[in-house]
Design an enzyme around this catalytic site. Structure first.
Site: not given
Ligand code: PXP
Length: 238
Positions: A7, A9-10, A18, A43, A45, A49, A70, A101, A151, A191-192, A213-214
């Site tokens: 993922n 996203d970040h 910025r 994702h 959203r 964001r 997502e 999420t 998932e 997730h996580g 992801g993160h």
């Protein structure tokens, strides 16, 4: 062998801090694939964001493995998904005020609405995954809703306060995975999950895929920082 979908996203979160053009999520997708990712997840959203509409359209052109979008089951995002036609879509609950999420989709409580969205996406040629807590009721409802994949939300496992609780959450996920498999659903988890807590999930044979992801993007920032500073320092001193 379980697959890894990344993922990104970040990467877009840093760009949107910025409102500029870097880092480019499309470049991140290419590099993740070079590194061995079996799929790319973003994702889109409702509040945009991080990932923007143009990212999704460009990723559809560039991702050569598998693009997993997502998304919340809203009319606007469903319309975009049907235009983009990612390889698969993962329906997730979405609240504007959440950081990420926070829970699985309540498929059992919203069966007809979710079944309708699943069917719309599938008619558009998109495979559908439902992001659910490790609950047998939700797994059974996902099957009834027509999902191809579930998932399993591993957030409660990742946030467990003790090893005993983590082990219990892990067992919940294993039981849910088994149930899904026996119903003919394919199984992913996410997730996580981090470099420290993911390994034990490889013991669950029904899990085909990990969505992470993160933790990967966090590590990328640090393992890449020294090189990035070196490049800037060299530029200034040249
Ligand atoms: N799977 C789903 C359905 C998610 O919503 C997320 C977070 O966007 C992930 C996986 C990845 O979670 P993490 O960023 O904690 O690895």
């Amino acid at each position: 062998m379980p697959r890894l979908s990344v993922n990104i996203d970040h990467v877009a979160t840093v760009r949107e801090a910025r409102k500029t053009f870097e880092p480019e999520p499309v470049a991140a997708a290419v590099m993740a694939q070079l590194g061995g990712a079996d799929g790319i997840i973003v994702h889109l959203r409702e509040d945009r964001r991080h990932i923007q509409d143009r990212d999704v359209y460009l990723l559809k052109e560039v991702v050569s493995t598998k693009l997993n979008l997502e998304m919340a089951a809203t009319d606007e995002i469903v319309r975009i998904a049907l235009n983009v036609k990612p390889d698969m879509a993962t329906l997730v609950p979405e609240r504007r005020e959440e950081l990420t999420t926070e829970g699985g989709l309540d498929v059992a409580g919203n069966l007809s609405r979710i079944a309708e969205t699943v069917s719309t996406l599938k008619r558009g040629g998109i495979r559908v995954s439902l992001f659910v807590d490790p609950s047998l009721d939700q797994v059974a409802a996902a099957k009834r809703a027509g999902a191809d994949i579930i998932e399993i939300h591993t957030g409660a496992y990742a946030e467990a306060d003790s090893e005993a609780e983590a082990e219990q959450r892990f067992r919940d996920a294993a039981v849910a995975a088994r149930k899904a498999y026996t119903l003919g659903l394919r199984v992913a988890v996410g997730h996580g999950l981090t470099y420290h807590n993911v390994k034990r999930f490889t013991r669950i044979p029904e899990i085909e895929e990990f969505s992470i992801g993160h933790s990967i993007i966090s590590r990328a920032v640090l393992v890449g920082l020294e090189r990035a500073v070196r490049d800037m320092a060299a530029l200034l001193k040249d």
